[in-house]
Design an enzyme around this catalytic site. Structure first.
Site, PDB file in Angstrom:
ATOM      1  N   CYS A 234       1.027  -1.078   0.020  1.00 59.67           N
ATOM      2  CA  CYS A 234      -0.263   0.110   0.121  1.00 59.67           C
ATOM      3  C   CYS A 234       0.815   1.345  -0.251  1.00 59.67           C
ATOM      4  O   CYS A 234       1.237   2.253   0.654  1.00 59.67           O
ATOM      5  CB  CYS A 234      -0.895  -0.092   1.143  1.00 59.67           C
ATOM      6  SG  CYS A 234      -1.686  -1.772   1.616  1.00 59.67           S
ATOM      7  N   ALA A 235       1.338   1.307  -1.080  1.00 61.53           N
ATOM      8  CA  ALA A 235       2.894   2.205  -0.977  1.00 61.53           C
ATOM      9  C   ALA A 235       2.307   3.288  -0.676  1.00 61.53           C
ATOM     10  O   ALA A 235       2.640   4.819  -0.699  1.00 61.53           O
ATOM     11  CB  ALA A 235       3.724   2.131  -2.135  1.00 61.53           C
ATOM     12  N   GLY A 238       4.315   7.068  -1.400  1.00 60.61           N
ATOM     13  CA  GLY A 238       6.050   6.461  -1.094  1.00 60.61           C
ATOM     14  C   GLY A 238       6.709   6.453  -0.075  1.00 60.61           C
ATOM     15  O   GLY A 238       8.242   7.012  -0.452  1.00 60.61           O
ATOM     16  N   GLY A 239       6.493   7.616   1.295  1.00 62.94           N
ATOM     17  CA  GLY A 239       7.596   7.975   2.076  1.00 62.94           C
ATOM     18  C   GLY A 239       9.087   6.815   2.621  1.00 62.94           C
ATOM     19  O   GLY A 239       9.623   6.391   2.634  1.00 62.94           O
ATOM     20  N   LYS A 240       7.799   5.653   3.054  1.00 61.88           N
ATOM     21  CA  LYS A 240       8.519   3.939   3.697  1.00 61.88           C
ATOM     22  C   LYS A 240       9.102   3.396   2.435  1.00 61.88           C
ATOM     23  O   LYS A 240      10.161   3.376   2.583  1.00 61.88           O
ATOM     24  CB  LYS A 240       7.458   3.722   4.167  1.00 61.88           C
ATOM     25  CG  LYS A 240       6.277   4.441   5.469  1.00 61.88           C
ATOM     26  CD  LYS A 240       5.437   3.581   5.777  1.00 61.88           C
ATOM     27  CE  LYS A 240       5.030   4.484   6.608  1.00 61.88           C
ATOM     28  NZ  LYS A 240       3.871   5.365   6.404  1.00 61.88           N
ATOM     29  N   ASP A 258       0.466  -0.472  -5.906  1.00 59.41           N
ATOM     30  CA  ASP A 258      -0.922   0.857  -5.171  1.00 59.41           C
ATOM     31  C   ASP A 258      -2.012   0.509  -5.936  1.00 59.41           C
ATOM     32  O   ASP A 258      -2.421   0.600  -6.925  1.00 59.41           O
ATOM     33  CB  ASP A 258      -0.850   2.379  -4.952  1.00 59.41           C
ATOM     34  CG  ASP A 258      -1.266   2.962  -3.444  1.00 59.41           C
ATOM     35  OD1 ASP A 258      -1.283   2.761  -2.836  1.00 59.41           O
ATOM     36  OD2 ASP A 258      -2.559   3.664  -4.057  1.00 59.41           O
ATOM     37  N   ASP A 285      -3.146  -5.115  -9.514  1.00 57.68           N
ATOM     38  CA  ASP A 285      -4.150  -6.116 -10.175  1.00 57.68           C
ATOM     39  C   ASP A 285      -3.731  -7.670  -9.584  1.00 57.68           C
ATOM     40  O   ASP A 285      -2.893  -8.710  -9.191  1.00 57.68           O
ATOM     41  CB  ASP A 285      -3.146  -6.111 -11.583  1.00 57.68           C
ATOM     42  CG  ASP A 285      -3.733  -7.541 -12.379  1.00 57.68           C
ATOM     43  OD1 ASP A 285      -4.854  -7.793 -12.240  1.00 57.68           O
ATOM     44  OD2 ASP A 285      -3.004  -6.979 -13.572  1.00 57.68           O
ATOM     45  N   ASP A 302       1.372  -1.322   4.741  1.00 53.90           N
ATOM     46  CA  ASP A 302       1.370   0.393   5.673  1.00 53.90           C
ATOM     47  C   ASP A 302      -0.769  -0.123   5.434  1.00 53.90           C
ATOM     48  O   ASP A 302      -1.012   1.588   4.489  1.00 53.90           O
ATOM     49  CB  ASP A 302       1.995   1.233   5.061  1.00 53.90           C
ATOM     50  CG  ASP A 302       1.605   2.285   6.014  1.00 53.90           C
ATOM     51  OD1 ASP A 302       1.196   2.285   6.681  1.00 53.90           O
ATOM     52  OD2 ASP A 302       2.230   3.378   4.660  1.00 53.90           O
ATOM     53  N   CYS A 355      -1.576   3.848  11.199  1.00 53.77           N
ATOM     54  CA  CYS A 355      -1.211   5.703  11.564  1.00 53.77           C
ATOM     55  C   CYS A 355      -2.523   5.674  12.709  1.00 53.77           C
ATOM     56  O   CYS A 355      -2.910   6.653  12.504  1.00 53.77           O
ATOM     57  CB  CYS A 355      -1.122   6.793  10.673  1.00 53.77           C
ATOM     58  SG  CYS A 355      -2.205   6.825   9.437  1.00 53.77           S
TER      59      CYS A 355
END
Length: 403
Positions: A234-235, A238-240, A258, A285, A302, A355
């Site tokens: 679940c990018a 893309g911070g992580k 994503d 997909d 995430d 979060c």
């Protein structure tokens, strides 16, 4: 402080977009700041900070101002008048702009209403009840108070290009003082809030803005030389993902997935600026997921969540969240865990993170997964619960499972 009518007008218009049209506060602020190119840094800061402040304390200010939704211009001006009076700012004489504002009663009403938590901390009844039920009265009271404070600006140093000491020097040259954070190896915090996105250091890809709690997730995945393939399921933007890439020193392969193409495009743009080359983006997909089963050394989930841990930077989420959304998100979180855990190879590790601060989205989801058919071969290695009132940063949860 002297108030300027054109700034207050822009602010009132923005509040209407947020409260009446359901628009996101960050997007509205961005739009309102573009209304007049003549505005300086102080003008723009006034609009942005005041708008977020009134969004954060909407319920309390509305009770003091004795106004209710829908919010017409007159009601929004009364909300602003409450904000200004509580800040000790004199209201200017702009004709009938601030008519019928209960000036003498504002401070007395504030003191009286502040005795009740849901009004003092400005949250809906249902959310106050839920938080107390899940965390207990004392913990919820402390956490809610922390989540209403202004979030500091924390940077993550791009260690592929520089280090903390050099970045501090570069930022200082551009007028930004910063200091390193103990126990956060790649973090610098700004001494004062500021728009670092306009710095040369940012344009050169020397850092990303990333909260200290979020910076804990990538190291929690225990990246070492044996890790050749990581799937970030679940990018988002893309911070992580970018943090993982630096820990892998641009080696191996990270597949960032994503459901939103736009977010993956933003991730590609950020990766280029960071000089990161080991990230491949894929739209989720079902057929592709089947082909990728059992191929990853590490899987990061995430997960989508209520976002209650990041209310300090997204205060409008308090007013957008609905009880029924939580029921839906619980089902989604479990579905994602069951589905994406299949991507892990034997001997690998999976990290589930949110979060959120609610056990129903965190510990209980992990326990339900481990008790399911899909999770029966997994073991809980470690978990970390990060609460804002204890850490000073976002509320977060992460659990590491091994297969």
């Amino acid at each position: 402080m002297k108030l300027h009518r054109n700034l207050v007008d822009a602010l009132i218009e923005g509040l209407s977009f947020i409260f009446n049209d359901g628009q996101y506060a960050d997007k509205v602020v961005e739009k309102q700041l573009k209304k007049d190119k003549r505005w300086g840094a102080r003008d723009r800061a006034f609009i942005a900070e005041t708008m977020y402040d009134i969004v954060r304390w909407k319920r309390l200010y509305a009770e003091i101002a004795e106004v209710h939704s829908p919010y017409n211009v007159h009601k929004l001006r009364r909300l602003f008048a409450v904000w200004a009076t509580l800040k000790g700012i004199s209201l200017p004489d702009w004709g009938n702009y601030f008519e019928d504002t209960p000036l003498r009663r504002i401070k007395g009403r504030f003191d009286e209403l502040s005795k009740t938590r849901k009004l003092r901390e400005s949250v809906p009844d249902w959310l106050d009840d839920l938080g107390a039920a899940e965390l207990g009265e004392t913990l919820w009271t402390n956490e809610l108070h922390a989540l209403n404070q202004l979030a500091p600006v924390v940077l993550r140093v791009n260690t592929l290009k520089t280090n903390k000491e050099r970045l501090q020097i570069f930022l200082k040259q551009e007028g930004y003082d910063s200091f390193p954070l103990h126990n956060y190896p790649d973090a610098l915090q700004l001494a004062e809030r500021g728009n670092v996105f306009k710095t040369q250091a940012f344009n050169d890809g020397l850092f990303e803005v990333q909260d200290a709690s979020s910076q804990k997730v990538a190291p929690f995945m225990l990246i070492d030389s044996s890790v050749k393939r990581v799937i970030d399921t679940c990018a988002g933007a893309g911070g992580k993902t970018l943090h993982l890439a630096t820990l892998m020193q641009n080696k191996g392969q990270i597949i960032a997935m994503d459901i939103y193409e736009q977010k993956l495009q933003e991730l590609k743009r950020r990766a280029r600026r960071n000089n990161i080359y080991n990230v491949e983006t894929k739209l989720i997909d079902p057929k592709q997921l089947k082909r990728m089963q059992g191929t990853a050394d590490r899987v990061l989930i995430d997960a989508p969540c209520s976002g209650l841990g990041v209310l300090r930077r997204n205060p409008d989420a308090k007013w957008k969240l609905r009880p029924e959304f939580l029921d839906e998100i619980h089902a989604t979180q479990q579905e994602i865990l069951q589905q994406y855990s299949k991507l892990l190879k034997k001997g690998g590790k999976l990290v589930y993170a949110t979060c959120s601060i609610l056990p129903s989205e965190n510990q209980k989801q992990v326990a339900a997964f481990l008790a399911s058919e899909a999770g029966k071969d997994f073991k809980l290695e470690a978990e970390e619960i990060i609460l804002a009132h204890q850490s000073g940063y976002d509320g977060f949860y992460m659990a590491r499972l091994s297969l």
